[in-house]
Design an enzyme around this catalytic site. Structure first.
Site, PDB file in Angstrom:
ATOM      1  N   GLU A   1      43.773  33.865  49.201  1.00 16.66           N
ATOM      2  CA  GLU A   1      43.720  34.897  48.370  1.00 16.66           C
ATOM      3  C   GLU A   1      42.258  35.858  48.824  1.00 16.66           C
ATOM      4  O   GLU A   1      41.447  35.707  47.477  1.00 16.66           O
ATOM      5  CB  GLU A   1      42.578  33.499  48.045  1.00 16.66           C
ATOM      6  CG  GLU A   1      43.058  33.183  46.189  1.00 16.66           C
ATOM      7  CD  GLU A   1      43.912  33.457  45.805  1.00 16.66           C
ATOM      8  OE1 GLU A   1      44.487  34.661  44.953  1.00 16.66           O
ATOM      9  OE2 GLU A   1      45.263  32.830  46.435  1.00 16.66           O
TER      10      GLU A   1
HETATM   11  C1  LIG Z   1      47.202  28.901  56.246  1.00 15.61           C
HETATM   12  C2  LIG Z   1      47.273  30.326  54.617  1.00 15.61           C
HETATM   13  C3  LIG Z   1      47.639  29.881  53.908  1.00 15.61           C
HETATM   14  C4  LIG Z   1      48.085  30.881  52.945  1.00 15.61           C
HETATM   15  N1  LIG Z   1      49.852  30.882  52.078  1.00 15.61           N
HETATM   16  C5  LIG Z   1      49.623  31.547  51.538  1.00 15.61           C
HETATM   17  C6  LIG Z   1      50.593  31.321  50.127  1.00 15.61           C
HETATM   18  O1  LIG Z   1      51.248  30.605  49.991  1.00 15.61           O
HETATM   19  N2  LIG Z   1      51.280  32.413  49.541  1.00 15.61           N
HETATM   20  C7  LIG Z   1      50.773  33.871  50.059  1.00 15.61           C
HETATM   21  O2  LIG Z   1      51.889  35.021  49.515  1.00 15.61           O
HETATM   22  N3  LIG Z   1      50.214  34.316  51.077  1.00 15.61           N
HETATM   23  C8  LIG Z   1      49.354  33.395  51.846  1.00 15.61           C
HETATM   24  N4  LIG Z   1      48.827  33.369  52.953  1.00 15.61           N
HETATM   25  C9  LIG Z   1      48.244  34.797  53.083  1.00 15.61           C
HETATM   26  C10 LIG Z   1      47.350  35.364  53.095  1.00 15.61           C
HETATM   27  O3  LIG Z   1      46.688  35.389  51.451  1.00 15.61           O
HETATM   28  C11 LIG Z   1      46.897  36.428  53.892  1.00 15.61           C
HETATM   29  O4  LIG Z   1      47.037  35.943  55.290  1.00 15.61           O
HETATM   30  C12 LIG Z   1      45.625  37.899  53.395  1.00 15.61           C
HETATM   31  O5  LIG Z   1      45.723  37.961  52.315  1.00 15.61           O
HETATM   32  C13 LIG Z   1      45.080  38.166  54.749  1.00 15.61           C
HETATM   33  O6  LIG Z   1      46.264  39.028  54.858  1.00 15.61           O
HETATM   34  P1  LIG Z   1      47.534  39.591  56.670  1.00 15.61           P
HETATM   35  O7  LIG Z   1      47.034  38.359  56.747  1.00 15.61           O
HETATM   36  O8  LIG Z   1      47.866  40.333  56.488  1.00 15.61           O
HETATM   37  O9  LIG Z   1      45.074  40.441  56.667  1.00 15.61           O
HETATM   38  P2  LIG Z   1      45.150  41.893  56.862  1.00 15.61           P
HETATM   39  O10 LIG Z   1      45.848  42.143  54.864  1.00 15.61           O
HETATM   40  O11 LIG Z   1      46.374  42.424  57.880  1.00 15.61           O
HETATM   41  O12 LIG Z   1      43.821  42.436  57.153  1.00 15.61           O
HETATM   42  C14 LIG Z   1      43.227  42.304  58.811  1.00 15.61           C
HETATM   43  C15 LIG Z   1      42.309  42.739  58.328  1.00 15.61           C
HETATM   44  O13 LIG Z   1      41.892  43.691  58.112  1.00 15.61           O
HETATM   45  C16 LIG Z   1      41.177  43.834  56.562  1.00 15.61           C
HETATM   46  N5  LIG Z   1      41.837  45.294  55.973  1.00 15.61           N
HETATM   47  C17 LIG Z   1      42.462  44.961  55.003  1.00 15.61           C
HETATM   48  N6  LIG Z   1      42.765  45.874  54.034  1.00 15.61           N
HETATM   49  C18 LIG Z   1      41.547  45.816  53.565  1.00 15.61           C
HETATM   50  C19 LIG Z   1      40.684  46.595  52.550  1.00 15.61           C
HETATM   51  N7  LIG Z   1      41.386  46.937  51.655  1.00 15.61           N
HETATM   52  N8  LIG Z   1      39.286  46.607  53.481  1.00 15.61           N
HETATM   53  C20 LIG Z   1      38.584  46.167  53.794  1.00 15.61           C
HETATM   54  N9  LIG Z   1      39.351  45.705  54.851  1.00 15.61           N
HETATM   55  C21 LIG Z   1      40.343  45.416  54.978  1.00 15.61           C
HETATM   56  C22 LIG Z   1      41.143  42.096  56.517  1.00 15.61           C
HETATM   57  O14 LIG Z   1      40.056  41.698  55.471  1.00 15.61           O
HETATM   58  C23 LIG Z   1      40.908  41.836  57.568  1.00 15.61           C
HETATM   59  O15 LIG Z   1      39.749  41.670  58.288  1.00 15.61           O
HETATM   60  C24 LIG Z   1      48.030  32.528  53.494  1.00 15.61           C
HETATM   61  C25 LIG Z   1      47.804  32.387  55.067  1.00 15.61           C
HETATM   62  C26 LIG Z   1      47.326  31.511  56.145  1.00 15.61           C
HETATM   63  C27 LIG Z   1      46.812  31.941  56.954  1.00 15.61           C
END
Ligand SMILES: Cc1cc2nc3c(=O)[nH]c(=O)nc-3n(C[C@H](O)[C@H](O)[C@H](O)COP(=O)(O)OP(=O)(O)OC[C@H]3O[C@@H](n4cnc5c(N)ncnc54)[C@H](O)[C@@H]3O)c2cc1C
Length: 600
Positions: free
Chosen positions: A441
């Protein structure tokens, strides 16, 4: 074992968040009576303790299972617990009455949600996501869609999911590729065919309900690039006939579920859409407005995850207290042989600081819920103010409560010594479960960007300084309080306010260099969290001191309140000063680093 902290919740509602003022302002004082709130909390506490909490540790051990035929089974007891929530009407708690909801104000439902999440966070996530979808549909779906999909979700027969993430589109939703192609109107009415892959979909497949309603972000063929070309669709697992009965299986399938660090009871699904003819999806709102619709529910969803931080911390605290009261090791200083470890000053320090932060978290969550209620239902003239206040508080609540839950649950492990590291006690589970909270989130960095750019720089600090001025005025009054703990708490918060102002002015002064502002963001979220916690703990101390004067006062509870307030000022609030220093001094040190130097 888990016992809902009803006394503290009642104290926070009545004396910190001032629920009577809130219900009066939203014209609900006749139906949201103190007796009703009491009954709601008591019954929720019973269901949580008797039915849900016993599934927490076992659910972690077995996890959800994916079968070859695509079915997913949840751990023993989960389906029965969801059924029990449905039968008790809990799945309908905060939705509108016209669709079968109970329209409970957020200030109350937030406290009930804390209880579910403490009992079993992996289990209660299903309800959290369903509530999120209900909120989004109430706000943005057509009347027909609301009438068709909301009642079964509120009855607990169907559940909801949020489908945003794809392998290349996590934080950056502009990269979403899932396709939605409009078909000719047929027996199913106007619909789209959805194809693509979504990952990490919480409760994307499970055995706790008859149907699963996916809310899916996708792109139509000629949509503009980026976030302006995303639409949102309802995609049911089983298609729904006009009379609400279930039809054919839709073309969406669970490919696998993830193995995870925590919340293992909850299935986190990879969903494949359109392996065959394309999954049938129904547009919500207009094409290309999907992100706006999702943003419409963002405050709600982020706030709910903040509550999870509070909830898992409370569960860890209860477990730590139980262990520390029982375990004997050495003779505590000033104590006797055979005294439990709670008597060691350091163990007492750990547990008191955990309790103090949790009380501050709960107070902030309740005040945040109240702000949302006032923004939606308060006097017309005040709504804009409360909307702005809620918008300011949400990234702080999401960021601070979830980040601190990592530290609080870690302290819970520490109290257990070696047994904390051994899975048997369950202390490690809370620590592992908490780890997702600052990630999903919107990561803490995203809360930070929101707080810095949208909530501070955009209005040149107006909303945040108004908030600080209010705290200042309240502390001036409390500084004159007769009780020494209250007066010194107020002075400590006043000092912290000065540090906060310096830090915010520094962020404002770098407005023309967004990289600098962004560097400070996460520290700024935490600073505001500690400061807001201090504000409410000072208020809480004042109310406790006042009540101690009354006949028949609950002295143990109220004295403990004064101690936690004092402890907060000594052990948590000084973080405001430390974080302000980091903000004032930290930009150069970070931005001077070049990524290509990092690998030597
Ligand atoms: C157990 C679990 C349940 C989940 N449930 C859902 C769900 O029900 N529905 C759904 O749609 N998603 C879900 N998610 C996805 C979750 O919302 C994402 O994992 C999260 O938004 C981060 O995206 P990412 O994993 O691609 O990380 P990335 O976007 O690749 O981020 C990696 C790192 O880079 C940083 N970063 C990236 N962009 C920026 C920026 N613009 N500024 C500063 N820092 C940045 C982040 O803070 C993080 O530290 C779930 C994830 C997990 C692990």
């Amino acid at each position: 074992m888990y016992t809902a902290p009803l006394k503290d919740i009642q104290f926070v509602l009545n004396h910190v968040a001032d629920i009577n003022k809130v219900t009066a302002a939203i014209n609900r004082q006749d139906d949201i009576t103190p007796d009703l709130v009491d009954a709601v909390l008591t019954e929720a506490g019973k269901l949580a303790a008797d039915v849900i909490a016993p599934t927490n540790h076992t659910g972690d051990q077995t996890g959800s299972r994916h079968h070859e035929d695509g079915r997913v089974t949840t751990p023993a007891g989960f389906a029965e617990a969801y059924q029990a929530m449905a039968e008790g009407g809990w799945t309908a708690m905060d939705a509108a009455e016209e669709y079968g909801g109970q329209n409970m104000p957020m200030v109350v439902s937030s406290m009930v949600n804390e209880i579910w999440q403490s009992a079993n966070m992996a289990f209660a996530l299903c309800h959290l996501l369903t509530q999120g979808q209900v909120y989004a549909l109430q706000k943005s779906a057509s009347e027909e869609q609301k009438n068709l999909y909301l009642p079964p979700m509120l009855e607990g027969r169907w559940t909801g999911t949020m489908n945003l993430t794809e392998p290349q589109a996590g934080t950056d939703l502009a990269a979403i590729k899932t396709k939605a192609v409009k078909t000719e109107s047929d027996a199913l009415g106007t619909h789209y065919r959805i194809s693509g892959q979504k990952i990490y979909i919480t409760y994307g497949e499970h055995d706790m309900a008859e149907n699963i309603i996916h809310l899916v972000l996708a792109r139509t063929p000629d949509a503009p690039e980026g976030v302006k070309g995303i639409s949102v669709f309802i995609v049911p697992k089983f298609l729904v006939n006009a009379d609400g009965s279930l039809g054919e299986r839709n073309d969406v399938h669970c490919v696998s579920i993830e193995k995870k660090l925590g919340i293992k009871g909850s299935p986190t699904a990879v969903l494949s859409y359109g392996d065959n003819e394309g999954a049938v999806g129904y547009l919500v709102g207009e094409e290309n407005r999907g992100l706006e619709i999702m943003f419409g529910m963002m405050n709600h969803a982020r706030f709910s995850v903040g509550l999870q931080g509070l909830a898992v911390s409370e569960r860890a605290l209860q477990q730590a207290i139980g262990y520390a009261m029982d375990r004997k090791q050495g003779t505590p200083l000033g104590g006797q042989s055979g005294d439990a470890i709670i008597n060691h000053p350091d163990v007492l320090r750990i547990i008191t600081t955990m309790k103090a932060e949790i009380e501050a978290m709960r107070a902030l969550a309740a005040v945040g819920g109240a702000a949302m209620d006032l923004a939606h239902g308060g006097a017309e003239a005040d709504r804009a103010f409360w909307d702005e206040r809620a918008a300011l508080l949400v990234p702080i609540i999401k960021g601070w409560l979830t980040e601190r839950s990592l530290a609080v649950t870690s302290l819970g492990v520490q109290v257990h010594g070696g047994m904390g590291f051994i899975e048997e006690t369950g202390a490690a589970q809370h620590y592992r479960d908490a780890r997702i909270l600052p990630i999903y989130e919107g990561t803490t960095a995203i809360q930070a960007n929101d707080l810095v750019f949208r909530k501070t720089l955009r209005d040149e600090g107006k909303a945040v300084f108004t908030f600080l001025d209010e705290i200042d005025a309240e502390m001036i009054t409390l500084a004159g309080n007769d009780h020494p703990v209250v007066a010194s708490a107020a002075m400590a918060v006043t000092d912290a306010l000065a540090d906060a102002r310096l830090a915010i002015n520094h962020i404002l002064s770098s407005a023309n260099d967004p990289r600098r502002s962004a560097v400070s963001g996460s520290n700024y979220v935490m600073l505001m969290g500690y400061l807001a916690g201090g504000w409410l703990m000072a208020r809480s101390a004042a109310k406790a001191a006042e009540q101690l004067e009354a006949d028949g006062a609950d002295e143990n509870f109220l004295n403990a309140k004064l101690v936690t307030a004092d402890s907060y000022m000594g052990h948590a609030l000084p973080q405001v000063m430390a974080l302000a220093r980091s903000i004032l001094a930290g930009d150069d040190a970070v931005l001077a680093m070049r990524p290509d130097w990092l690998q030597g």
